[in-house]
Design a protein around this motif. Structure first.
Motif, PDB file in Angstrom:
ATOM      1  N   SER A 103       0.818  -1.216   0.000  1.00 50.09           N
ATOM      2  CA  SER A 103       0.000   0.000   0.000  1.00 50.09           C
ATOM      3  C   SER A 103       0.850   1.263   0.000  1.00 50.09           C
ATOM      4  O   SER A 103       0.405   2.308  -0.438  1.00 50.09           O
ATOM      5  CB  SER A 103      -1.024   0.015   1.131  1.00 50.09           C
ATOM      6  OG  SER A 103      -0.461  -0.335   2.313  1.00 50.09           O
TER       7      SER A 103
ATOM      8  N   ARG B  50     -16.666   3.025   3.139  1.00 49.92           N
ATOM      9  CA  ARG B  50     -15.603   3.455   4.043  1.00 49.92           C
ATOM     10  C   ARG B  50     -14.235   3.539   3.354  1.00 49.92           C
ATOM     11  O   ARG B  50     -13.307   4.156   3.856  1.00 49.92           O
ATOM     12  CB  ARG B  50     -15.481   2.468   5.221  1.00 49.92           C
ATOM     13  CG  ARG B  50     -16.530   2.615   6.271  1.00 49.92           C
ATOM     14  CD  ARG B  50     -16.335   3.891   7.096  1.00 49.92           C
ATOM     15  NE  ARG B  50     -15.012   3.982   7.704  1.00 49.92           N
ATOM     16  CZ  ARG B  50     -14.643   3.363   8.818  1.00 49.92           C
ATOM     17  NH1 ARG B  50     -15.494   2.617   9.476  1.00 49.92           N
ATOM     18  NH2 ARG B  50     -13.423   3.502   9.298  1.00 49.92           N
ATOM     19  N   LEU B  51     -14.117   2.886   2.196  1.00 45.96           N
ATOM     20  CA  LEU B  51     -12.841   2.935   1.463  1.00 45.96           C
ATOM     21  C   LEU B  51     -12.713   4.277   0.743  1.00 45.96           C
ATOM     22  O   LEU B  51     -13.708   4.951   0.482  1.00 45.96           O
ATOM     23  CB  LEU B  51     -12.779   1.805   0.429  1.00 45.96           C
ATOM     24  CG  LEU B  51     -12.845   0.394   0.983  1.00 45.96           C
ATOM     25  CD1 LEU B  51     -13.011  -0.605  -0.153  1.00 45.96           C
ATOM     26  CD2 LEU B  51     -11.595   0.072   1.789  1.00 45.96           C
ATOM     27  N   ASP B  52     -11.479   4.639   0.417  1.00 44.53           N
ATOM     28  CA  ASP B  52     -11.264   5.831  -0.411  1.00 44.53           C
ATOM     29  C   ASP B  52     -11.580   5.447  -1.848  1.00 44.53           C
ATOM     30  O   ASP B  52     -10.727   4.917  -2.549  1.00 44.53           O
ATOM     31  CB  ASP B  52      -9.799   6.283  -0.348  1.00 44.53           C
ATOM     32  CG  ASP B  52      -9.410   6.700   1.048  1.00 44.53           C
ATOM     33  OD1 ASP B  52     -10.282   7.236   1.753  1.00 44.53           O
ATOM     34  OD2 ASP B  52      -8.249   6.477   1.431  1.00 44.53           O
ATOM     35  N   ARG B  54     -12.016   5.847  -5.627  1.00 50.04           N
ATOM     36  CA  ARG B  54     -11.375   6.770  -6.564  1.00 50.04           C
ATOM     37  C   ARG B  54     -12.300   7.170  -7.699  1.00 50.04           C
ATOM     38  O   ARG B  54     -13.129   6.387  -8.149  1.00 50.04           O
ATOM     39  CB  ARG B  54     -10.122   6.119  -7.148  1.00 50.04           C
ATOM     40  CG  ARG B  54      -9.010   6.029  -6.126  1.00 50.04           C
ATOM     41  CD  ARG B  54      -7.728   5.671  -6.780  1.00 50.04           C
ATOM     42  NE  ARG B  54      -7.751   4.309  -7.283  1.00 50.04           N
ATOM     43  CZ  ARG B  54      -6.897   3.837  -8.177  1.00 50.04           C
ATOM     44  NH1 ARG B  54      -5.990   4.615  -8.693  1.00 50.04           N
ATOM     45  NH2 ARG B  54      -6.965   2.577  -8.549  1.00 50.04           N
ATOM     46  N   ASP B  55     -12.122   8.406  -8.170  1.00 48.11           N
ATOM     47  CA  ASP B  55     -12.839   8.845  -9.359  1.00 48.11           C
ATOM     48  C   ASP B  55     -12.326   8.024 -10.538  1.00 48.11           C
ATOM     49  O   ASP B  55     -11.127   7.925 -10.740  1.00 48.11           O
ATOM     50  CB  ASP B  55     -12.583  10.327  -9.643  1.00 48.11           C
ATOM     51  CG  ASP B  55     -13.271  11.212  -8.623  1.00 48.11           C
ATOM     52  OD1 ASP B  55     -14.232  10.743  -7.984  1.00 48.11           O
ATOM     53  OD2 ASP B  55     -12.835  12.361  -8.454  1.00 48.11           O
ATOM     54  N   VAL B 157     -13.172   0.716  -6.860  1.00 50.29           N
ATOM     55  CA  VAL B 157     -12.361   0.236  -5.742  1.00 50.29           C
ATOM     56  C   VAL B 157     -11.393  -0.801  -6.286  1.00 50.29           C
ATOM     57  O   VAL B 157     -11.777  -1.674  -7.058  1.00 50.29           O
ATOM     58  CB  VAL B 157     -13.260  -0.378  -4.644  1.00 50.29           C
ATOM     59  CG1 VAL B 157     -12.470  -1.330  -3.775  1.00 50.29           C
ATOM     60  CG2 VAL B 157     -13.863   0.720  -3.801  1.00 50.29           C
ATOM     61  N   GLU B 161      -6.939   0.226  -2.644  1.00 50.47           N
ATOM     62  CA  GLU B 161      -7.740   0.883  -1.599  1.00 50.47           C
ATOM     63  C   GLU B 161      -8.027  -0.072  -0.443  1.00 50.47           C
ATOM     64  O   GLU B 161      -8.056   0.338   0.714  1.00 50.47           O
ATOM     65  CB  GLU B 161      -9.062   1.408  -2.165  1.00 50.47           C
ATOM     66  CG  GLU B 161      -8.939   2.655  -3.028  1.00 50.47           C
ATOM     67  CD  GLU B 161      -8.334   2.378  -4.378  1.00 50.47           C
ATOM     68  OE1 GLU B 161      -8.769   1.412  -5.024  1.00 50.47           O
ATOM     69  OE2 GLU B 161      -7.410   3.105  -4.789  1.00 50.47           O
ATOM     70  N   ARG B 164      -4.814  -0.228   1.578  1.00 46.25           N
ATOM     71  CA  ARG B 164      -4.592   1.016   2.336  1.00 46.25           C
ATOM     72  C   ARG B 164      -5.455   1.005   3.597  1.00 46.25           C
ATOM     73  O   ARG B 164      -5.014   1.391   4.675  1.00 46.25           O
ATOM     74  CB  ARG B 164      -4.992   2.234   1.485  1.00 46.25           C
ATOM     75  CG  ARG B 164      -3.997   2.534   0.400  1.00 46.25           C
ATOM     76  CD  ARG B 164      -3.540   3.998   0.434  1.00 46.25           C
ATOM     77  NE  ARG B 164      -2.401   4.149  -0.458  1.00 46.25           N
ATOM     78  CZ  ARG B 164      -2.481   4.636  -1.694  1.00 46.25           C
ATOM     79  NH1 ARG B 164      -3.642   5.064  -2.145  1.00 46.25           N
ATOM     80  NH2 ARG B 164      -1.421   4.712  -2.448  1.00 46.25           N
ATOM     81  N   HIS B 165      -6.696   0.566   3.438  1.00 45.84           N
ATOM     82  CA  HIS B 165      -7.619   0.528   4.567  1.00 45.84           C
ATOM     83  C   HIS B 165      -7.120  -0.454   5.627  1.00 45.84           C
ATOM     84  O   HIS B 165      -7.069  -0.133   6.815  1.00 45.84           O
ATOM     85  CB  HIS B 165      -9.008   0.128   4.062  1.00 45.84           C
ATOM     86  CG  HIS B 165     -10.055   0.110   5.125  1.00 45.84           C
ATOM     87  ND1 HIS B 165     -10.547   1.256   5.701  1.00 45.84           N
ATOM     88  CD2 HIS B 165     -10.691  -0.921   5.732  1.00 45.84           C
ATOM     89  CE1 HIS B 165     -11.447   0.929   6.618  1.00 45.84           C
ATOM     90  NE2 HIS B 165     -11.560  -0.386   6.659  1.00 45.84           N
ATOM     91  N   ARG B 168      -4.146   1.000   7.510  1.00 48.01           N
ATOM     92  CA  ARG B 168      -4.561   2.002   8.512  1.00 48.01           C
ATOM     93  C   ARG B 168      -5.074   1.323   9.777  1.00 48.01           C
ATOM     94  O   ARG B 168      -4.753   1.718  10.895  1.00 48.01           O
ATOM     95  CB  ARG B 168      -5.660   2.900   7.940  1.00 48.01           C
ATOM     96  CG  ARG B 168      -5.146   4.116   7.193  1.00 48.01           C
ATOM     97  CD  ARG B 168      -6.234   5.179   7.102  1.00 48.01           C
ATOM     98  NE  ARG B 168      -7.412   4.708   6.383  1.00 48.01           N
ATOM     99  CZ  ARG B 168      -7.568   4.852   5.067  1.00 48.01           C
ATOM    100  NH1 ARG B 168      -6.647   5.456   4.349  1.00 48.01           N
ATOM    101  NH2 ARG B 168      -8.652   4.406   4.474  1.00 48.01           N
TER     102      ARG B 168
END
Lengths: 156, 173
Positions: A103, B50-52, B54-55, B157, B161, B164-165, B168
């Motif tokens: 990531s 809840r995920l980022d 993306r456009d 998604v 992503e 990344r989630h 975090r």
């Protein structure tokens, strides 16, 4: 009580547990054309690039996209268009560590190295995703749709 | 509509079903599930929203595939959504570029992306749970999943992503 903990501890589970893909390596002078044909024929998401026995780079489908978009000369040596110094993982690293390294820069492929620094496999993000799914307990899929409303106590 | 996946055969059932419509295994909860940390809770309960998300890069079916490739590179993304107005009609990914485009670029550069895209497209809803997206990626081998809300595309998604989630959440624990 069913917990995910026993089956799904990605902070402790080593990368060695993954079903990784065999690694395909090419020397840095091989032309782009040959590598693209190889990746297509063998459905490879990435190959490692080596020079005198050392892994010096990685060429992924993301790099292939860039070369196709920019009409890169197909006779270009792969070493000139590969990403140098790939981020790797060792077998004893945890899955959490592999996920974190992926990531960090959005990588989807990490060469897997042994204790001597030799590349022995390729970890594809999909390998990790598949491990997670195999280790999810049934409960993950059959939970009631709204979890956040269960704690309602009678007043004193 | 919320759906639940049959843990036995992977079939997607409507929420509330007592058994899988395909394999007839029970879908009711036999045990209480108590997540032990934030990551377990999130994977089990959190929605894809809840995920980022993306456009997406959106193109029309007639966009020349050479231009689609350049737009994907410029946007640093591995997929383009092929839209007819507001309707999603196909998806074209970096894997498709590698597997479906020949080395003779004159053969494809100016041809429309509709000739190379994957259709129909597997999608998920913003309200679907995270576990669902991960399951779909594992089973289908999909790296990118378009996300809909009220029938409209709201983004894409990818594995990135999801990771990344997870990263975090691991840092929180």
């Amino acid at each position: 009580m069913a917990s995910l903990l026993n089956t799904f501890n990605i902070s402790r589970e080593p990368v060695a547990r993954l079903a990784t893909s065999p690694v395909v390596s090419v020397t840095r002078g091989v032309p782009l054309r040959t590598v693209l044909e190889l990746m297509r024929d063998q459905k490879l998401g990435a190959v490692t690039v080596c020079d005198r026995g050392q892994t010096v780079g990685i060429f992924t489908e993301r790099d292939a996209l860039r070369c196709l978009a920019e009409a890169t000369d197909l006779e270009t040596p792969i070493g000139d268009v590969a990403s140098p110094g790939p981020v790797t993982v060792e077998k004893k690293d945890s899955l959490a560590e592999a996920i974190s390294r992926m990531s960090y820069r959005g990588y989807r492929h990490l060469p897997l190295v042994d204790d001597d620094g030799q590349v022995v496999g390729m970890v594809d993000a999909i390998n990790i995703i598949q491990w997670l799914v195999e280790h999810f307990p049934r409960a993950v899929y059959t939970l009631p749709p709204t979890p956040d409303v269960l704690i309602e106590r009678e007043g004193p | 509509m919320t759906r639940i996946i049959c843990p036995d055969c992977g079939h997607e059932n409507l929420a509330g079903a007592d058994e899988c419509v395909r394999c007839h295994q029970p879908l009711t909860q036999e045990e209480t599930f108590v997540p032990q940390n934030e990551l377990e809770r999130s994977v089990a309960y959190d929605r894809i929203g809840r995920l980022d998300i993306r456009d997406p890069v959106c193109v029309s079916p007639e966009t020349p595939v050479g231009e689609v490739l350049r737009r994907m590179v410029a946007a640093r993304t591995g997929c383009a959504l092929v839209m007819e107005g507001t309707q999603l009609v196909g998806i074209f990914t970096e894997r498709d570029a590698l597997l479906r485009l020949s080395l003779d670029r004159a053969e494809w550069e100016n041809r429309p992306v509709r000739d190379f895209m994957t259709t129909p497209v597997e999608t998920l809803e913003l309200e679907d749970r995270m576990a669902f997206a991960i399951h779909r990626m594992a089973v289908g081998g999909y790296r990118h999943i378009p996300i809909l809300s009220d029938g409209q595309v709201v983004g894409v998604v990818s594995v990135r992503e999801v990771f990344r989630h997870l990263t975090r959440l691991l840092e929180q624990d």
